[in-house]
Design an enzyme around this catalytic site. Structure first.
Site, short mmCIF file in Angstrom:
data_model
loop_
_atom_site.label_atom_id
_atom_site.label_comp_id
_atom_site.label_asym_id
_atom_site.label_seq_id
_atom_site.Cartn_x
_atom_site.Cartn_y
_atom_site.Cartn_z
N TRP A 86 27.50 46.29 5.07
CA TRP A 86 27.14 45.01 5.76
C TRP A 86 27.25 45.00 6.96
CZ3 TRP A 86 24.91 42.06 2.21
CH2 TRP A 86 25.42 42.17 0.99
N ASP B 229 32.75 39.81 11.90
CA ASP B 229 32.26 39.42 10.40
C ASP B 229 33.59 39.64 9.62
OD1 ASP B 229 31.51 38.97 7.78
OD2 ASP B 229 29.79 40.57 7.92
N LYS C 227 33.94 35.00 -0.70
CA LYS C 227 34.81 36.10 -0.70
C LYS C 227 36.16 35.78 -0.95
CE LYS C 227 31.78 39.58 -0.70
NZ LYS C 227 31.49 40.33 -1.84
#
Length: 355
Positions: free
Chosen positions: A101, A168, A192
């Site tokens: 990611w 992030d 998440k």
């Protein structure tokens, strides 16, 4: 049979939150209408959005001057929105690449301008967090990913920067106490550790916006969403509502300090067994192990079928590792109880006894 949900995302949520959410789908706020069929402009839903934003500020201990937003498009859209809103025309940004990611975020930024990769752990399949890197003084911002879901690594100490600091936090937001004011922008997909898929939390320091010199498309401009209080377009009402309930649950039980203590216990219990049990090996460097996602391998694949049969019998769900790592991944998000980790550890010990 009780299921122990170690799924990496969408995540496990508190049972009481799921119960409240399911009731709201049938009858929200005693309106005899569903949450998902009322107007998002109604005072009933506006109060939900207001509480969600207020809870974010309170739990993260943010001072005035920070604006939380609940947006759409997942963290993947933020990979683009961050450079659109922070990278000056002709400017550049620094990225720390610690996983898939983080790499995707860097690739999106490269479409907007120059990117300097200050550290990259791809050489060892992202099994560690780079250290000792230098962030250039002339970049518009520095971007990192706090927790790497696929590879089971987590930044334990964030670097001090002389530029805008962006993170992030999709897979460990609200899981541990840190000084969130060290960041100028935080973003996190809800699915998440906070709620169902469909909304993304973005927190930005207001004073950093509007300085790129570029024309930003309306929907990609953070100032658009701040000015409209996350309702420039129809928000994902269910995802926001469940996120609000989860944040309320966190606050009522003692906040981030409370859940951090439990998360530490869960991680200690599982990693101790991984290190003790001769049948398993952890994949991440010990000093960089994630408290959210523990990745490990069977030392002898011949026992795979037997171990997985025991997992199924014990109600263990979602333990398969990502295809790029293999093995197993135990995601221990906030709502996963300690007893679920104990159930997994008990199976690992019984597997050892029978081998």
């Amino acid at each position: 049979m009780k299921k122990h949900n170690f799924s990496a995302g969408p995540c496990i949520l508190p049972q009481e939150v799921l119960k409240q959410a399911s009731e709201a789908v049938l009858n929200f706020d005693n309106l005899d209408l569903s949450l998902i069929e009322i107007s998002h402009r109604s005072k009933n839903f506006v109060s939900v959005m207001d509480e969600a934003i207020s809870l974010v500020k309170e739990l993260l201990q943010l001072p005035e001057g920070y604006s939380p937003m609940f947006l759409q498009g997942g963290a993947s859209l933020e990979f683009l929105m961050v450079p659109y809103n922070l990278m000056k025309q002709g400017g550049k940004a620094a990225y720390l690449e610690t996983g898939v990611w983080a790499k995707k975020a860097r690739q999106e930024a490269e479409a907007m301008g120059e990117v300097v990769v200050v550290g990259n752990s791809a050489d060892k399949n992202y099994s560690y967090i780079p250290k000792g890197y230098t962030i250039p003084s002339d970049v518009d911002y520095f971007h990192c990913t706090s927790n790497n879901t696929i590879y089971g690594t987590q930044i334990k100490a964030f670097p001090k920067v002389d530029t805008l600091n962006v993170c992030d936090m999709s897979s460990d937001i609200f899981s541990r106490q840190i000084d969130f004011t060290q960041f100028d922008l935080i973003y996190a997909g809800a699915q998440k550790n906070m709620g169902p898929a469909g909304t993304t939390l973005v927190v930005v320091k207001d004073e950093i916006l509007g300085k790129t010199g570029r024309q930003i498309p309306t929907m990609l401009d953070y100032t658009t969403h701040i000015s409209k209080e996350s309702m420039f377009n129809t928000p994902p009402v269910f995802a926001v509502y469940v996120s609000m309930l989860t944040l309320r649950w966190l606050k009522e039980n003692g906040g981030i300090s409370w859940i951090e203590n439990i998360n530490n216990q869960k991680a200690q219990l599982l990693y101790s067994e991984i290190d003790r049990n001769p049948l398993f090996t952890g994949t991440a460097e010990v000093e960089d192990r994630s408290n959210m996602n523990a990745c490990f391998l069977l030392n002898d694949e011949a026992g795979k079928d037997k171990f997985e049969a025991m997992l199924k019998e014990g109600g263990i769900n979602g333990l398969n590792g990502h295809r790029s790592v293999g093995g197993y991944r135990a995601s221990m998000y906030n709502a996963l109880p300690l007893e679920s980790v104990q159930a997994l550890v008990d199976i690992m010990r019984e597997f050892e006894r029978q081998s």
